[in-house]
Design a protein around this motif. Structure first.
Motif, PDB file in Angstrom:
ATOM      1  N   ASP A 180       0.816  -1.210   0.000  1.00 32.06           N
ATOM      2  CA  ASP A 180       0.000   0.000   0.000  1.00 32.06           C
ATOM      3  C   ASP A 180       0.850   1.260   0.000  1.00 32.06           C
ATOM      4  OD1 ASP A 180      -2.667  -1.271   2.131  1.00 32.06           O
ATOM      5  OD2 ASP A 180      -2.233  -1.516   0.003  1.00 32.06           O
ATOM      6  N   CYS A 181       2.154   1.086   0.268  1.00 31.39           N
ATOM      7  CA  CYS A 181       3.104   2.195   0.194  1.00 31.39           C
ATOM      8  C   CYS A 181       2.801   3.313   1.173  1.00 31.39           C
ATOM      9  CB  CYS A 181       3.201   2.760  -1.221  1.00 31.39           C
ATOM     10  SG  CYS A 181       3.967   1.625  -2.350  1.00 31.39           S
ATOM     11  N   GLN A 182       2.289   2.987   2.337  1.00 27.82           N
ATOM     12  CA  GLN A 182       2.161   3.982   3.395  1.00 27.82           C
ATOM     13  C   GLN A 182       3.548   4.213   3.992  1.00 27.82           C
ATOM     14  OE1 GLN A 182      -0.688   5.523   4.226  1.00 27.82           O
ATOM     15  NE2 GLN A 182      -1.721   4.378   2.605  1.00 27.82           N
ATOM     16  N   PRO A 183       3.890   5.460   4.358  1.00 30.94           N
ATOM     17  CA  PRO A 183       5.162   5.671   5.046  1.00 30.94           C
ATOM     18  C   PRO A 183       5.183   4.869   6.346  1.00 30.94           C
ATOM     19  CG  PRO A 183       4.121   7.765   4.487  1.00 30.94           C
ATOM     20  CD  PRO A 183       3.131   6.690   4.180  1.00 30.94           C
ATOM     21  N   LEU A 184       6.344   4.386   6.706  1.00 38.22           N
ATOM     22  CA  LEU A 184       6.489   3.658   7.967  1.00 38.22           C
ATOM     23  C   LEU A 184       6.955   4.654   9.018  1.00 38.22           C
ATOM     24  CD1 LEU A 184       6.637   1.128   9.692  1.00 38.22           C
ATOM     25  CD2 LEU A 184       8.919   0.733   8.806  1.00 38.22           C
ATOM     26  N   VAL A 185       6.090   4.953   9.966  1.00 34.72           N
ATOM     27  CA  VAL A 185       6.445   5.940  10.981  1.00 34.72           C
ATOM     28  C   VAL A 185       6.907   5.193  12.233  1.00 34.72           C
ATOM     29  CG1 VAL A 185       5.639   7.877  12.379  1.00 34.72           C
ATOM     30  CG2 VAL A 185       4.750   7.548  10.052  1.00 34.72           C
ATOM     31  N   MET A 186       8.195   5.323  12.502  1.00 29.72           N
ATOM     32  CA  MET A 186       8.770   4.629  13.645  1.00 29.72           C
ATOM     33  C   MET A 186       8.788   5.591  14.834  1.00 29.72           C
ATOM     34  SD  MET A 186      12.454   2.753  13.687  1.00 29.72           S
ATOM     35  CE  MET A 186      12.113   1.708  12.289  1.00 29.72           C
ATOM     36  N   PRO A 187       8.325   5.150  16.023  1.00 34.76           N
ATOM     37  CA  PRO A 187       8.353   6.064  17.169  1.00 34.76           C
ATOM     38  C   PRO A 187       9.757   6.611  17.405  1.00 34.76           C
ATOM     39  CG  PRO A 187       7.247   3.998  17.721  1.00 34.76           C
ATOM     40  CD  PRO A 187       7.848   3.814  16.359  1.00 34.76           C
TER      41      PRO A 187
ATOM     42  N   PRO B 237      24.426   7.107   1.306  1.00 34.70           N
ATOM     43  CA  PRO B 237      23.672   6.956   2.549  1.00 34.70           C
ATOM     44  C   PRO B 237      22.232   7.441   2.370  1.00 34.70           C
ATOM     45  CG  PRO B 237      25.063   8.896   2.673  1.00 34.70           C
ATOM     46  CD  PRO B 237      25.311   8.274   1.326  1.00 34.70           C
ATOM     47  N   SER B 238      21.359   7.036   3.285  1.00 32.61           N
ATOM     48  CA  SER B 238      19.958   7.474   3.229  1.00 32.61           C
ATOM     49  C   SER B 238      19.342   7.333   4.613  1.00 32.61           C
ATOM     50  CB  SER B 238      19.164   6.627   2.223  1.00 32.61           C
ATOM     51  OG  SER B 238      18.969   5.319   2.724  1.00 32.61           O
ATOM     52  N   ASP B 239      18.276   8.064   4.830  1.00 34.82           N
ATOM     53  CA  ASP B 239      17.475   7.868   6.042  1.00 34.82           C
ATOM     54  C   ASP B 239      16.151   8.590   5.849  1.00 34.82           C
ATOM     55  OD1 ASP B 239      18.400   6.763   9.034  1.00 34.82           O
ATOM     56  OD2 ASP B 239      16.624   8.047   9.066  1.00 34.82           O
ATOM     57  N   VAL B 240      15.124   8.103   6.533  1.00 33.37           N
ATOM     58  CA  VAL B 240      13.818   8.748   6.451  1.00 33.37           C
ATOM     59  C   VAL B 240      13.752   9.974   7.348  1.00 33.37           C
ATOM     60  CG1 VAL B 240      12.697   7.458   8.337  1.00 33.37           C
ATOM     61  CG2 VAL B 240      11.336   8.197   6.365  1.00 33.37           C
TER      62      VAL B 240
ATOM     63  N   PRO C 280      14.734  13.493   8.935  1.00 37.16           N
ATOM     64  CA  PRO C 280      15.495  14.683   8.522  1.00 37.16           C
ATOM     65  C   PRO C 280      16.662  14.990   9.468  1.00 37.16           C
ATOM     66  CG  PRO C 280      13.133  15.157   8.566  1.00 37.16           C
ATOM     67  CD  PRO C 280      13.293  13.796   9.165  1.00 37.16           C
ATOM     68  N   GLY C 281      16.474  14.753  10.756  1.00 41.42           N
ATOM     69  CA  GLY C 281      17.556  15.005  11.711  1.00 41.42           C
ATOM     70  C   GLY C 281      18.738  14.087  11.468  1.00 41.42           C
ATOM     71  N   GLN C 282      18.456  12.836  11.155  1.00 43.15           N
ATOM     72  CA  GLN C 282      19.545  11.900  10.836  1.00 43.15           C
ATOM     73  C   GLN C 282      20.238  12.327   9.546  1.00 43.15           C
ATOM     74  OE1 GLN C 282      20.142  10.326  13.466  1.00 43.15           O
ATOM     75  NE2 GLN C 282      19.316   8.261  13.458  1.00 43.15           N
ATOM     76  N   ARG C 283      19.464  12.790   8.582  1.00 43.14           N
ATOM     77  CA  ARG C 283      20.092  13.221   7.315  1.00 43.14           C
ATOM     78  C   ARG C 283      20.990  14.430   7.549  1.00 43.14           C
ATOM     79  NH1 ARG C 283      14.931  12.311   5.281  1.00 43.14           N
ATOM     80  NH2 ARG C 283      14.573  14.486   4.776  1.00 43.14           N
ATOM     81  N   GLU C 284      20.581  15.330   8.455  1.00 37.34           N
ATOM     82  CA  GLU C 284      21.468  16.465   8.770  1.00 37.34           C
ATOM     83  C   GLU C 284      22.773  15.974   9.391  1.00 37.34           C
ATOM     84  OE1 GLU C 284      19.457  19.403  11.158  1.00 37.34           O
ATOM     85  OE2 GLU C 284      17.864  19.591   9.661  1.00 37.34           O
ATOM     86  N   SER C 285      22.662  14.971  10.242  1.00 36.50           N
ATOM     87  CA  SER C 285      23.873  14.414  10.860  1.00 36.50           C
ATOM     88  C   SER C 285      24.760  13.738   9.803  1.00 36.50           C
ATOM     89  CB  SER C 285      23.479  13.414  11.951  1.00 36.50           C
ATOM     90  OG  SER C 285      24.627  12.827  12.515  1.00 36.50           O
TER      91      SER C 285
ATOM     92  N   ASP D 138      12.378   6.329   2.464  1.00 37.86           N
ATOM     93  CA  ASP D 138      11.521   5.587   3.399  1.00 37.86           C
ATOM     94  C   ASP D 138      11.395   4.180   2.831  1.00 37.86           C
ATOM     95  OD1 ASP D 138       9.448   4.409   4.837  1.00 37.86           O
ATOM     96  OD2 ASP D 138       8.178   6.195   4.794  1.00 37.86           O
ATOM     97  N   ILE D 139      11.762   3.188   3.619  1.00 38.99           N
ATOM     98  CA  ILE D 139      11.732   1.823   3.074  1.00 38.99           C
ATOM     99  C   ILE D 139      10.353   1.411   2.593  1.00 38.99           C
ATOM    100  CG2 ILE D 139      13.686   0.948   4.404  1.00 38.99           C
ATOM    101  CD1 ILE D 139      11.463  -0.417   6.201  1.00 38.99           C
ATOM    102  N   ALA D 140       9.314   2.078   3.117  1.00 39.25           N
ATOM    103  CA  ALA D 140       7.950   1.627   2.841  1.00 39.25           C
ATOM    104  C   ALA D 140       7.330   2.261   1.612  1.00 39.25           C
ATOM    105  CB  ALA D 140       7.072   1.914   4.056  1.00 39.25           C
TER     106      ALA D 140
END
Ligand SMILES: C[S@@+](CC[C@H](N)C(=O)[O-])C[C@H]1O[C@@H](n2cnc3c(N)ncnc32)[C@H](O)[C@@H]1O
Length: 222
Positions: free
Chosen positions: A5-12, A78-81, A83-88, A108-110
């Motif tokens: 369904d391609c919903q974003p995966l929102v991880m706490p 590199p990649s990440d969903v 934004p804070g991790q991407r800034e790092s 986003d993997i999803a």
């Protein structure tokens, strides 16, 4: 919900990653400090000698900087969903000055990945599978297969069940704590991951034992 369904995966937020941040924006995570050197040693036997490596869920970016330095013939993506991790990751890239380390992708993997089909020779993800529902593991392997070129490698690292057995009491306790936060997540067995890989056309070719009972699993696109 189906992964397709391609919903974003929102991880706490509390299970995304814990760590410190330097004044220049580079985050460091304790687990990544511990596992970087053993990972480099194991990856020498598993990564292609040249080409592009897409790292999914790169986290702080400290791995990406260390891996790009250790494997200068590879182009590291590199990649990440988050934004804070991407800034790092960007801060680690800036500090490293490495020309084979790209700007991080918003991936986003999803949802469909921002990478062309067959564009990379390896996909690597570290300490992600135990934090996502099994449906998204399937999604991860499907997308990985699509972006891998012929003969490419999918490499995953983390804690796993062996059959229905935990490698240690610490693993059992950690998995229980994850499932208490979210019953959909937690350790996957090596066999489950291998079955998912085979369903997507990726063949298990190596299982490397790593420190702290973790495993590095390698699959080949054939
Ligand atoms: C436990 S950290 C591991 C980070 C890094 N690989 C490491 O080992 O240091 C999990 C990472 O997954 C990322 N993440 C969470 N959900 C994601 C998603 N749906 N797609 C891509 N990355 C995701 C988080 O932002 C976080 O950086």
């Amino acid at each position: 919900m189906a992964a397709s369904d391609c919903q974003p995966l929102v991880m706490p937020r509390h299970i995304i990653q814990e760590g410190n941040e330097a004044p220049d924006g580079r985050r460091t995570a304790p687990a990544a400090l511990r596992n970087t050197a053993p990972l480099i040693e194991a990856l020498r036997a598993r990564l292609p000698s040249e080409g592009r490596v897409l790292e999914v869920a790169s986290g702080t970016g400290q791995h990406a900087a260390a891996f790009a330095a250790a494997f200068p013939a590879l182009s590291w993506m590199p990649s990440d969903v988050d934004p804070g991790q991407r800034e790092s990751i960007t801060a680690w890239r800036r500090e490293s000055g490495l020309r084979n380390l790209a700007e991080p992708l918003d991936l986003d993997i999803a949802t469909p990945w921002p990478v062309a089909p067959e564009a990379v020779q390896a996909v690597l993800t570290i300490n992600l599978l135990h934090l996502i529902p099994e449906l998204f593991v399937s999604r991860l392997f499907e997308e990985a297969r699509a972006v891998l070129s012929d003969g490419g490698r999918m490499i995953v690292y983390g804690p796993f069940l062996r059959g229905s057995s935990y490698a240690s009491d610490g693993d059992r306790a950690f998995d229980a704590s994850l499932r208490a936060r979210d019953p959909m997540i937690g350790y996957k067995s090596v066999e489950t991951v291998s079955d998912i890989a085979l369903e997507t056309g990726l063949i298990p070719i190596a299982t490397d034992a790593m420190p702290a009972n973790n495993l590095l699993l390698t699959f080949a696109h054939q």
